[in-house]
Design a protein around this motif. Structure first.
Motif, mmCIF file in Angstrom:
data_model
loop_
_atom_site.group_PDB
_atom_site.id
_atom_site.type_symbol
_atom_site.label_atom_id
_atom_site.label_comp_id
_atom_site.label_asym_id
_atom_site.label_seq_id
_atom_site.Cartn_x
_atom_site.Cartn_y
_atom_site.Cartn_z
ATOM 1 N N ALA B 32 50.623 4.165 -8.150
ATOM 2 C CA ALA B 32 49.198 4.385 -8.408
ATOM 3 C C ALA B 32 48.731 5.748 -7.914
ATOM 4 O O ALA B 32 47.732 6.284 -8.396
ATOM 5 C CB ALA B 32 48.365 3.287 -7.753
ATOM 6 N N SER B 52 38.236 5.448 -14.457
ATOM 7 C CA SER B 52 38.587 4.181 -13.825
ATOM 8 C C SER B 52 40.093 3.984 -13.836
ATOM 9 O O SER B 52 40.756 4.277 -14.835
ATOM 10 C CB SER B 52 37.962 3.015 -14.592
ATOM 11 O OG SER B 52 36.604 2.958 -14.292
ATOM 12 N N CYS B 54 42.254 5.593 -12.038
ATOM 13 C CA CYS B 54 43.052 6.793 -11.744
ATOM 14 C C CYS B 54 43.536 6.815 -10.300
ATOM 15 O O CYS B 54 44.353 7.645 -9.928
ATOM 16 C CB CYS B 54 42.255 8.062 -12.041
ATOM 17 S SG CYS B 54 40.884 8.330 -10.913
ATOM 18 N N GLY B 55 43.042 5.897 -9.472
ATOM 19 C CA GLY B 55 43.563 5.785 -8.115
ATOM 20 C C GLY B 55 42.628 6.235 -6.999
ATOM 21 O O GLY B 55 43.050 6.374 -5.848
ATOM 22 N N LYS B 56 41.352 6.411 -7.321
ATOM 23 C CA LYS B 56 40.409 6.883 -6.308
ATOM 24 C C LYS B 56 40.306 5.905 -5.141
ATOM 25 O O LYS B 56 40.407 6.292 -3.968
ATOM 26 C CB LYS B 56 39.014 7.080 -6.927
ATOM 27 C CG LYS B 56 38.987 8.021 -8.103
ATOM 28 C CD LYS B 56 37.604 8.128 -8.726
ATOM 29 C CE LYS B 56 37.047 6.845 -9.315
ATOM 30 N NZ LYS B 56 37.741 6.358 -10.508
ATOM 31 N N THR B 58 42.340 3.520 -4.358
ATOM 32 C CA THR B 58 43.651 3.405 -3.720
ATOM 33 C C THR B 58 43.846 4.545 -2.720
ATOM 34 O O THR B 58 44.271 4.327 -1.583
ATOM 35 C CB THR B 58 44.760 3.453 -4.794
ATOM 36 O OG1 THR B 58 44.551 2.378 -5.699
ATOM 37 C CG2 THR B 58 46.137 3.342 -4.169
ATOM 38 N N ARG B 61 41.684 4.144 0.365
ATOM 39 C CA ARG B 61 42.194 3.114 1.295
ATOM 40 C C ARG B 61 43.398 3.593 2.089
ATOM 41 O O ARG B 61 43.705 3.015 3.138
ATOM 42 C CB ARG B 61 42.544 1.837 0.519
ATOM 43 C CG ARG B 61 41.321 1.049 0.037
ATOM 44 C CD ARG B 61 41.705 -0.359 -0.410
ATOM 45 N NE ARG B 61 42.611 -0.353 -1.554
ATOM 46 C CZ ARG B 61 42.205 -0.489 -2.821
ATOM 47 N NH1 ARG B 61 40.914 -0.638 -3.101
ATOM 48 N NH2 ARG B 61 43.077 -0.475 -3.807
HETATM 49 N N1 ADP Z 1 45.549 -4.725 -5.615
HETATM 50 C C1 ADP Z 1 46.168 -4.155 -6.640
HETATM 51 N N2 ADP Z 1 47.306 -4.648 -7.133
HETATM 52 C C2 ADP Z 1 47.929 -4.071 -8.171
HETATM 53 N N3 ADP Z 1 47.522 -2.967 -8.788
HETATM 54 C C3 ADP Z 1 46.375 -2.398 -8.333
HETATM 55 C C4 ADP Z 1 45.630 -2.964 -7.236
HETATM 56 N N4 ADP Z 1 44.559 -2.177 -7.027
HETATM 57 C C5 ADP Z 1 44.609 -1.187 -7.930
HETATM 58 N N5 ADP Z 1 45.690 -1.318 -8.716
HETATM 59 C C6 ADP Z 1 46.088 -0.409 -9.806
HETATM 60 O O1 ADP Z 1 46.220 0.897 -9.317
HETATM 61 C C7 ADP Z 1 45.639 1.837 -10.190
HETATM 62 C C8 ADP Z 1 44.535 2.584 -9.459
HETATM 63 O O2 ADP Z 1 43.468 1.690 -9.208
HETATM 64 P P1 ADP Z 1 42.213 2.086 -8.332
HETATM 65 O O3 ADP Z 1 42.651 2.775 -7.116
HETATM 66 O O4 ADP Z 1 41.377 0.872 -8.166
HETATM 67 O O5 ADP Z 1 41.494 3.121 -9.321
HETATM 68 P P2 ADP Z 1 40.000 3.657 -9.310
HETATM 69 O O6 ADP Z 1 39.381 3.346 -8.000
HETATM 70 O O7 ADP Z 1 40.145 5.117 -9.574
HETATM 71 O O8 ADP Z 1 39.307 2.987 -10.450
HETATM 72 C C9 ADP Z 1 45.128 1.057 -11.385
HETATM 73 O O9 ADP Z 1 46.110 1.126 -12.391
HETATM 74 C C10 ADP Z 1 44.988 -0.349 -10.864
HETATM 75 O O10 ADP Z 1 45.217 -1.294 -11.877
#
Ligand code: ADP
Ligand code: MG
Lengths: 231, 264
Positions: B32, B52, B54-56, B58, B61
């Motif tokens: 991610a 959405s 893109c990993g913001k 993630t 955290r």
């Molecule tokens: N708890 C999780 N388990 C599995 N995949 C995840 C989880 N959280 C996020 N992802 C995946 O990681 C990628 C980045 O997600 P995320 O960080 O939420 O993006 P953003 O905040 O930019 O919208 C996405 O493809 C999402 O589906």
């Protein structure tokens, strides 16, 4: 690449179109003012004066469109540059058209006198500047940064021809004080043309900025006219 | 002038509060976040933008090890807080006191307004006497710009406040443990324009004391509140720079396409 919101593209296109129309009309006004001057055509000069209102209206249209896009679309990056630069470009075109109307008005006063040979130099200078306006409008339409830089660089030639015209007219006036009247009219006209060149250069800077996000590098080439008062 | 590579720390190390180096994040097999290098300056607001997924969130955290609470999530690379490796040399609970977080949906505890704010200082043992707790609650609510609105009902449940007030309560709760960094994940996405303006004003005020990283979907919000902006796309950090530059003349076509609404 087009915007996801199609009407945003339409609004930006409309803004660009209004500016190009302003550019074409402005160049036409200036060309006609020159012709009225060279051909001693008072009727044409009068028409140029009457045509100025339309350019003022186009400037207002640009202002309205810009305010609308800013308020409704909150544009960013190249869109933001396009929109903000449009305001400045429109105001430069409006100034150019004002100078053109001024030249036309003054040409009517000149028609009471015999034409001075210096009219040829004025015409040469005017043709050069008319070409500059044409080029800068094309640079904007075609999003051609190279063309904008070329316009910017060419302003040196305009400045130089103003300087040599200044010398030429000074010589007439010293040789024959009777020419002081028409020669000073011509001098003011030449100064107007030189100012039109400067506004055209401003536009080339804006066009370059819209395309690249940067300012044209380096000092603007200036001919040495320091020995002359900035009339 | 040679273009600055987008994925190198770009700022003077003396002002660097957080430095992420080659950070990779995986959810199981899926990557991610890809080799992200980002330096966050002290007492600045850094905005993270991007489509959405893109990993913001993630990436956010990673900075206080919240990803560890997610099963199957693996973080590689280095995150430094004041030069100290947060994964090697810091305890996660202590880290989260120093790097607080505010989430997209206001999530006050089902407790009184007062206890919401007092909770952190109590469990971190920052206070012992009741008057100290009073003092921190008062100060944090003040700092979050909420005190005047709630001073007469501190014992009422936090969940009874409006959305905007709840979000400021969560900010007060984050502030109460005296963090150095506050992470905000779309803090205004559930708020109306007035409540949003209040939070933005608050962010501006908090900047003199805290380092703030905010994820936002609103380009205008990023432009209004941040000094630096980082653009993410499909797990890559595409470009980071002064906010003004990113929104007027981004270097990367991808950034330009996103912020001008040409893709998303
Ligand atoms: N708890 C999780 N388990 C599995 N995949 C995840 C989880 N959280 C996020 N992802 C995946 O990681 C990628 C980045 O997600 P995320 O960080 O939420 O993006 P953003 O905040 O930019 O919208 C996405 O493809 C999402 O589906
Ligand atoms: Mg998210």
């Amino acid at each position: 690449m087009p915007h996801i919101v199609k009407s945003f593209d339409e609004e930006l296109d409309r803004l660009r179109e209004t500016l190009v129309r302003m550019g074409n009309l402005t160049r036409q006004q200036f060309g006609r003012a020159l012709e009225a001057l060279v051909q001693q055509d008072s009727l044409l000069a009068k028409q140029v004066g009457e045509g100025d209102g339309e350019i003022d209206q186009l400037e207002h249209a640009v202002n309205d469109q810009v305010v609308r896009v800013l308020a409704l679309r909150a544009p960013l990056a190249d869109d933001l540059r396009t929109v903000v630069a449009s305001l400045k470009i429109a105001s430069d075109f409006e100034r150019i058209a004002d100078y053109a109307a001024n030249i036309a008005r003054r040409s009517q006063l000149l028609n009471a006198h015999a034409q001075l040979p210096a009219i040829r130099t004025v015409r040469r200078m005017g043709t050069l500047v008319e070409r500059q306006i044409e080029e800068v409008t094309a640079a904007q339409l075609e999003r051609d940064a190279g063309k904008a830089v070329a316009v910017w660089n060419n302003d040196l030639a305009v400045d130089e021809s103003y300087s040599s015209l200044f010398r030429e007219l000074l010589t007439y006036m010293m040789e024959d004080p009777h020419t002081i009247g028409p020669a000073s009219h011509l001098l003011f006209i030449a100064k107007n043309i030189e100012r039109i060149g400067d506004h055209t250069t401003n536009i080339s800077e804006m066009v370059y900025f819209v395309i690249t996000g940067k300012y044209i590098e380096g000092d603007r080439p200036k001919s040495d006219s320091s020995s002359f008062p900035n009339v | 002038m040679s273009p600055e590579p987008a994925n190198l720390p770009q700022t003077d190390a003396s002002q660097a509060k957080i430095v992420a180096q080659d950070v990779d994040v995986f959810y199981g097999e899926k990557q991610a976040i890809k080799k992200v290098c980002l330096t966050v300056n002290e007492r600045e607001v850094t905005a993270l933008i991007g489509p959405s997924g893109c990993g913001k969130s993630t990436f956010l955290r990673c900075l206080n090890r919240m990803n560890e609470t997610i099963p199957d999530c693996r973080v590689e690379g280095t995150v430094l807080l004041d030069g100290i490796d947060v994964y090697q040399a810091l305890d996660p609970v202590q880290l989260r006191a120093r790097v607080g977080m505010v989430f997209q949906k206001p999530n006050p505890f089902p407790k009184s307004i007062y206890d919401n704010v007092a909770f952190g200082p109590r469990i971190h043992g920052l206070v012992s006497r009741p008057d100290e707790v009073d003092e921190i609650v008062h100060h944090s609510l003040q700092r979050a710009g909420l005190y005047d609105e709630v001073k007469d009902r501190l014992q009422e449940p936090g969940t009874g406040l409006s959305g905007g007030q709840q979000q400021r309560l969560c900010i007060a709760r984050a502030i109460a443990v005296s963090p150095e960094v506050i992470l905000m994940d779309e803090p205004c996405s559930a708020l109306d324009p007035i409540a949003t303006a209040r939070v933005e004003e608050l962010i501006e005020e908090l900047r003199d004391e805290y380092t703030i990283i905010i994820v936002t979907h609103s380009m205008q919000q990023a432009a209004r509140v941040s000094q630096r902006t980082a653009f993410f796309h499909l797990g890559d950090l595409i470009e980071v720079g002064p906010t003004e530059e990113i929104f007027t003349s981004p270097r990367e076509k991808l950034t330009q396409g996103y912020i001008t609404g040409r893709f998303g």
